[in-house]
Design an enzyme around this catalytic site. Structure first.
Site, PDB file in Angstrom:
ATOM      1  N   SER A  37       0.839  -1.198   0.000  1.00 15.30           N
ATOM      2  CA  SER A  37       0.000   0.000   0.000  1.00 15.30           C
ATOM      3  C   SER A  37       0.876   1.250   0.000  1.00 15.30           C
ATOM      4  O   SER A  37       2.082   1.173   0.229  1.00 15.30           O
ATOM      5  CB  SER A  37      -0.885   0.015   1.244  1.00 15.30           C
ATOM      6  OG  SER A  37      -0.079   0.242   2.385  1.00 15.30           O
ATOM      7  N   LYS A  38       0.227   2.374  -0.231  1.00 14.74           N
ATOM      8  CA  LYS A  38       0.936   3.644  -0.206  1.00 14.74           C
ATOM      9  C   LYS A  38       1.552   3.858   1.178  1.00 14.74           C
ATOM     10  O   LYS A  38       2.640   4.403   1.317  1.00 14.74           O
ATOM     11  CB  LYS A  38      -0.031   4.771  -0.547  1.00 14.74           C
ATOM     12  CG  LYS A  38       0.593   6.140  -0.438  1.00 14.74           C
ATOM     13  CD  LYS A  38      -0.220   7.185  -1.159  1.00 14.74           C
ATOM     14  CE  LYS A  38      -0.120   8.558  -0.509  1.00 14.74           C
ATOM     15  NZ  LYS A  38       1.209   8.948  -0.066  1.00 14.74           N
ATOM     16  N   ARG A  39       0.830   3.402   2.190  1.00  7.74           N
ATOM     17  CA  ARG A  39       1.337   3.572   3.558  1.00  7.74           C
ATOM     18  C   ARG A  39       2.654   2.839   3.775  1.00  7.74           C
ATOM     19  O   ARG A  39       3.523   3.319   4.487  1.00  7.74           O
ATOM     20  CB  ARG A  39       0.289   3.119   4.585  1.00  7.74           C
ATOM     21  CG  ARG A  39      -0.139   4.259   5.496  1.00  7.74           C
ATOM     22  CD  ARG A  39      -1.309   3.869   6.387  1.00  7.74           C
ATOM     23  NE  ARG A  39      -2.463   3.478   5.599  1.00  7.74           N
ATOM     24  CZ  ARG A  39      -3.118   2.328   5.741  1.00  7.74           C
ATOM     25  NH1 ARG A  39      -2.724   1.439   6.643  1.00  7.74           N
ATOM     26  NH2 ARG A  39      -4.170   2.050   4.991  1.00  7.74           N
ATOM     27  N   ASP A  97       5.312   5.051   2.433  1.00 11.31           N
ATOM     28  CA  ASP A  97       5.578   6.182   3.328  1.00 11.31           C
ATOM     29  C   ASP A  97       6.373   5.712   4.546  1.00 11.31           C
ATOM     30  O   ASP A  97       7.320   6.357   4.983  1.00 11.31           O
ATOM     31  CB  ASP A  97       4.268   6.825   3.798  1.00 11.31           C
ATOM     32  CG  ASP A  97       3.519   7.471   2.636  1.00 11.31           C
ATOM     33  OD1 ASP A  97       4.155   7.700   1.591  1.00 11.31           O
ATOM     34  OD2 ASP A  97       2.308   7.732   2.774  1.00 11.31           O
TER      35      ASP A  97
END
Ligand code: GLU
Length: 507
Positions: A261-263, A266
């Protein structure tokens, strides 16, 4: 008869293209090129609620950057257009009517409140053969009532009439046969009169059929929709020309379980988008591979191996080699861990393939960003600097850390190294070294090295201490390429100037 290979990448412009979507596009492209087929880019923008401005341009730009060529699409044109679903409303309307006329679909007038009530009354409520009789639709209501509702302009949806109790087979070229019973499927909404638009399922099947798509290659998340799609092909009478299905394995988190995921990006510090994305609503900026300094060839090579292997342990492959070697037989069924470090390794490898002259050009903006006027240097000087340090970089921007001392004198001197290498005699020894260097006719690495080493040996000085102290004054720390390669490039005058500066400053 062998069917012409025609594949499509069919993103919904609901935001930036995720790196998993890029891999899907890449596999479609490799497959198409290998078979001399066509690669279609179809924009699936029927969900007006989720449409995001700029997303379509982003998709085009990302694919172009990566060298994933499109044969037919909104920009490219082609014989099967329009290639944007919002421009195909007439086609969908006509096909919805075909299903209604054939009794394969029906109109449902249930309001959101009525649906909510049904859901709260019946646990696990599903709109299907067992419940549709109790709902408000063209199967349960008298014909005059249906007509009255239509005349009154009541909003309705068209639902697919799923016959229960049938085994539906999906033949997936990676996974083999997947069978599910139609009773677990609900009567999916195919069309909404409110916005006169079809849903994904209808538009997707109609377009794949009309665009003569031979292989549907897409992410695993679409596998649950496949049985419904098979039933739709049958309902239209298109079962004979149904495309082959290929559902690609998920991209998984680098650590732990679950979908990337994008998380994760990050949290672990890597991009999950090909290009930087500026969210038009929130203003949030998400990093991209391009802006992080990745070469498109490296990203392509890295992604190609996430879910596929060439059958041996070859890792570095150009786009042409990938096209030649790609095969669905070597696609894995299980998810592929997103190994971000491996991505950096690919970039490192591809940077080594670039000529020093070209890398020097790529380095110039980095120099500028660090306040260095690159025009003050010959291109050949920058190219030689690059040749000395490129083996140590993963990104062009890393060149600065590795080679700053070729452009600026040390601002400070590594304290630990000073403590270890500097002593009261060092200024005297280095002053002597200046004499040795200034006495050289030839300041090249090959000529200077034996003379300096000979001098150290003659005097009985400590080789490690003298050479490291020398390096400290010139570089600022005990790192970098071969010392005499550095001095050859800096030249005698600058080398001597730095030694003097060091003697002055280091205590
Ligand atoms: N529009 C769908 C998506 O966004 C397409 C899925 C498919 O390829 O069928 O991924």
């Amino acid at each position: 008869m062998e069917r012409k290979v025609r594949v499509r990448f069919a993103p919904s412009p609901t935001g930036p293209l995720h790196i998993g979507g890029v891999r899907t596009a890449l596999y479609n492209y490799l497959f198409a090129r290998q078979h001399g087929g066509d690669m279609i880019l179809r924009i699936e923008d029927t969900d007006s609620q989720r449409f995001v401005p700029g997303a379509e341009d982003y998709i085009n730009e990302a694919l172009a950057w990566l060298g994933i060529g499109i044969d037919e699409g909104v920009r490219e044109g082609g014989n099967y257009g329009p290639y944007k679903q919002s421009e195909r409303r007439d086609i969908y309307r006509e096909h919805v009517k075909m299903l209604l006329d054939a009794g394969k679909a029906y109109m449902a007038f249930d309001t959101p409140a009525e649906l909510e009530e049904a859901r709260s009354k019946t646990p696990n409520f599903q709109y299907d053969a067992s419940t549709r009789g109790a709902m408000r639709n063209s199967l349960s209501l008298p014909a005059e009532e249906v007509q009255r509702l239509l005349d009154a302009g009541e909003k309705y949806v068209v639902r697919f009439k799923i016959e229960p109790g049938r085994d539906v087979e999906v033949n997936d070229l990676i996974r083999g046969k997947v069978t599910i019973n139609s009773s677990i499927l609900d009567d999916k909404v195919l069309y909404k009169s409110a916005d006169d638009l079809p849903t994904y399922h209808l538009a997707n099947i109609v377009d794949d059929h009309l665009m003569e798509v031979s292989h549907v290659i897409r992410g695993e998340e679409w596998l649950p929709s496949a049985p419904l799609h098979v039933l739709l092909y049958e309902a239209f009478g298109w079962a004979d020309t149904m495309p082959e299905f290929v559902h690609l394995p998920l991209l998984l988190k680098p650590d732990g379980k679950g979908k990337l995921s994008k998380r994760d990006g990050d949290r672990l510090g890597f991009p999950v988008f090909p290009l930087e994305w500026h969210d038009p609503k929130s203003g949030e900026v998400s990093s991209g591979y391009r802006e992080r300094g990745y070469l498109p060839q490296a990203v392509v090579n890295f992604l190609a191996l996430l879910g596929w292997n060439p059958g041996d342990d070859t890792e570095i492959m150009s786009m042409d080699e990938l096209i030649a070697k790609f095969s669905l037989d070597h696609c894995s069924r299980s998810g592929a861990k997103f190994d971000f470090e491996k991505g950096k390794w690919f970039n490192h490898k591809y940077l080594q393939e670039i000529s020093d002259d070209e890398l020097a050009q790529m380095y110039k903006p980095v120099l500028k960003a660090h306040g260095v006027d690159a025009s003050a240097y010959e291109d050949s000087y920058i190219a030689r600097v690059v040749s000395l340090v490129k083996g140590r970089i993963n990104f062009v921007s890393d060149l600065w850390e590795q080679s700053r001392f070729f452009f600026v004198e040390p601002e400070s001197y590594d304290e630990k190294a000073v403590r270890k290498r500097w002593s009261a005699e060092m200024p005297g020894i280095l002053t002597e070294l200046i004499g040795v260097l200034e006495g050289l006719d030839d300041f090249s690495s090959a000529a200077a090295e034996p003379v300096v080493l000979g001098w150290i040996a003659d005097k009985g000085y400590h080789l490690g201490n003298v050479m490291n102290a020398f390096r400290l004054t010139v570089v600022g720390e005990c790192k970098g390429p071969h010392m005499f390669d550095i001095t050859e490039l800096l030249g005698c005058e600058e080398t001597v100037r730095r030694i003097r500066l060091g003697i002055d400053r280091i205590k």
